[in-house]
Design a protein around this motif. Sequence first.
Motif, PDB file in Angstrom:
ATOM      1  N   ARG A 247     -21.290  11.227  51.509  1.00  0.00           N
ATOM      2  CA  ARG A 247     -22.488  11.610  52.252  1.00  0.00           C
ATOM      3  C   ARG A 247     -23.401  10.395  52.429  1.00  0.00           C
ATOM      4  N   GLY A 248     -23.400   9.530  51.436  1.00  0.00           N
ATOM      5  CA  GLY A 248     -24.207   8.323  51.496  1.00  0.00           C
ATOM      6  C   GLY A 248     -23.593   7.235  50.634  1.00  0.00           C
ATOM      7  N   VAL A 249     -24.086   6.009  50.802  1.00  0.00           N
ATOM      8  CA  VAL A 249     -23.566   4.857  50.066  1.00  0.00           C
ATOM      9  C   VAL A 249     -24.726   4.140  49.386  1.00  0.00           C
ATOM     10  N   LEU A 250     -24.603   3.947  48.071  1.00  0.00           N
ATOM     11  CA  LEU A 250     -25.592   3.194  47.295  1.00  0.00           C
ATOM     12  C   LEU A 250     -25.036   1.811  46.996  1.00  0.00           C
ATOM     13  N   VAL A 251     -25.766   0.770  47.381  1.00  0.00           N
ATOM     14  CA  VAL A 251     -25.353  -0.612  47.125  1.00  0.00           C
ATOM     15  C   VAL A 251     -26.181  -1.162  45.967  1.00  0.00           C
ATOM     16  N   ASP A 273     -25.819   8.006  55.056  1.00  0.00           N
ATOM     17  CA  ASP A 273     -27.040   7.404  54.537  1.00  0.00           C
ATOM     18  C   ASP A 273     -26.688   6.136  53.764  1.00  0.00           C
ATOM     19  N   VAL A 274     -27.597   5.164  53.804  1.00  0.00           N
ATOM     20  CA  VAL A 274     -27.404   3.917  53.051  1.00  0.00           C
ATOM     21  C   VAL A 274     -28.612   3.724  52.138  1.00  0.00           C
ATOM     22  N   PHE A 275     -28.329   3.517  50.860  1.00  0.00           N
ATOM     23  CA  PHE A 275     -29.359   3.276  49.854  1.00  0.00           C
ATOM     24  C   PHE A 275     -29.118   1.895  49.227  1.00  0.00           C
ATOM     25  N   ALA A 276     -30.178   1.245  48.780  1.00  0.00           N
ATOM     26  CA  ALA A 276     -30.027  -0.061  48.144  1.00  0.00           C
ATOM     27  C   ALA A 276     -31.069  -0.233  47.057  1.00  0.00           C
ATOM     28  N   GLY A 296     -33.078  -0.958  57.395  1.00  0.00           N
ATOM     29  CA  GLY A 296     -33.336   0.479  57.404  1.00  0.00           C
ATOM     30  C   GLY A 296     -32.770   1.262  56.244  1.00  0.00           C
ATOM     31  N   ALA A 297     -32.065   0.610  55.326  1.00  0.00           N
ATOM     32  CA  ALA A 297     -31.574   1.323  54.152  1.00  0.00           C
ATOM     33  C   ALA A 297     -32.761   1.779  53.311  1.00  0.00           C
ATOM     34  N   LYS A 298     -32.574   2.897  52.606  1.00  0.00           N
ATOM     35  CA  LYS A 298     -33.657   3.411  51.774  1.00  0.00           C
ATOM     36  C   LYS A 298     -33.683   2.685  50.441  1.00  0.00           C
ATOM     37  N   LEU A 299     -34.849   2.152  50.091  1.00  0.00           N
ATOM     38  CA  LEU A 299     -35.026   1.496  48.804  1.00  0.00           C
ATOM     39  C   LEU A 299     -35.088   2.567  47.723  1.00  0.00           C
ATOM     40  N   VAL A 300     -34.270   2.414  46.681  1.00  0.00           N
ATOM     41  CA  VAL A 300     -34.273   3.382  45.587  1.00  0.00           C
ATOM     42  C   VAL A 300     -34.492   2.667  44.265  1.00  0.00           C
TER      43      VAL A 300
END
Length: 384
Positions: A247-251, A273-276, A296-300
Amino acid sequence: MSRQVAGTLGQAPADADQLAHWLRLEAVRGVGPETARKLLRRFGLPANVFSADFNALRELVSERIVQALAASPDAALCARIERALQWAGEPGNHILTLADADYPANLLHTADPPLLLYVKGRIELLSRPALAVVGSRNATAQGIVNAEKFAEALSLAGWTIVSGLALGIDTAAHQGALRHAVDGQGAGGATVAVIGTGADIVYPTRNRALAHQIAQAGCIVSEYPLGTAALSANFPRRNRIISGLSRGVLVIEAAAESGSLITARMAAEQGRDVFAIPGSIHSPLAKGCHQLIKQGAKLVESAQDILEEYGQERSGAVLAPADAIAAAPPPDPLLDLLGFDPVDVETLAQRTGQDIASLHAKLLTLELQGRLERLPGEIYRRLQ
């Protein structure tokens, strides 16, 4: 490819003969996944492709490919097909085709779904909500901790963790997801490893024990035929499967030219979705994450940031499982002076007013306590 298009291919192979046709089509020289899908849309199951007349085939592919389709399988190909059928008949092993009802829908709906998926382990995980966790093979100690903790929390929240079985962040993500696994049961423990070799090969070999654990409590997935060795070109290509299943990818930690950015780009192209996780502006392994955030990736900063993105409420059990909580260590003035950016020992000596010899002793103690890490070049970074 949509499920409706896939439906024109027919039902899942009911016997070894049908699967043998799929394996044969996969092996035809010049027929890649795109050409194979084109042929299957027109003729249905692979058996119909092989029985189609010359003129009908020539409308879609070159004469060279038509001749390759018409050629009888040689002894080597027959042996390869027989080996695959035997492998698929072993407990826990599966070969999924595009026409199979168990083929994961998320991957099927991408632009380039593999013709076949070789799966070892819990096949049902491929259809469950999943998040990918990827990053550098040369991860820092803090990156490893982040990957383990994020994967553990997300797994306990019900997500399957997808990664690539590489060293570094991938390994830590799988291990974090498996922390609460009990023979594939229990609150957590769901993880999928998408590999760039045949499903009968473990690469890197250092992860052999981990691969066996994943095959028991999770599953291993490959699009490559059995016996396929570790070729460099295969690993970037398998990244579309990592993102396609998720569903999304966390880098977590990625250099400016990291292969993890390929996964993130493919995720964006697939509508994922892309998270970083951000890092120090001085760290080379933060450059890729910062680049993604700019794009545009979401900062987490915590697993909860990701869970809230999908409407999951805060849960103390998810964010801080009781058996993972350690007593907070006492504060240390040296850590405060160290800060959170990497610092060389000479600079630290100036800040503290201590001589380098005594400073080294204190730094070693903190390193053994897991409160800081030593980087190449006598550079230190705080972990807590």
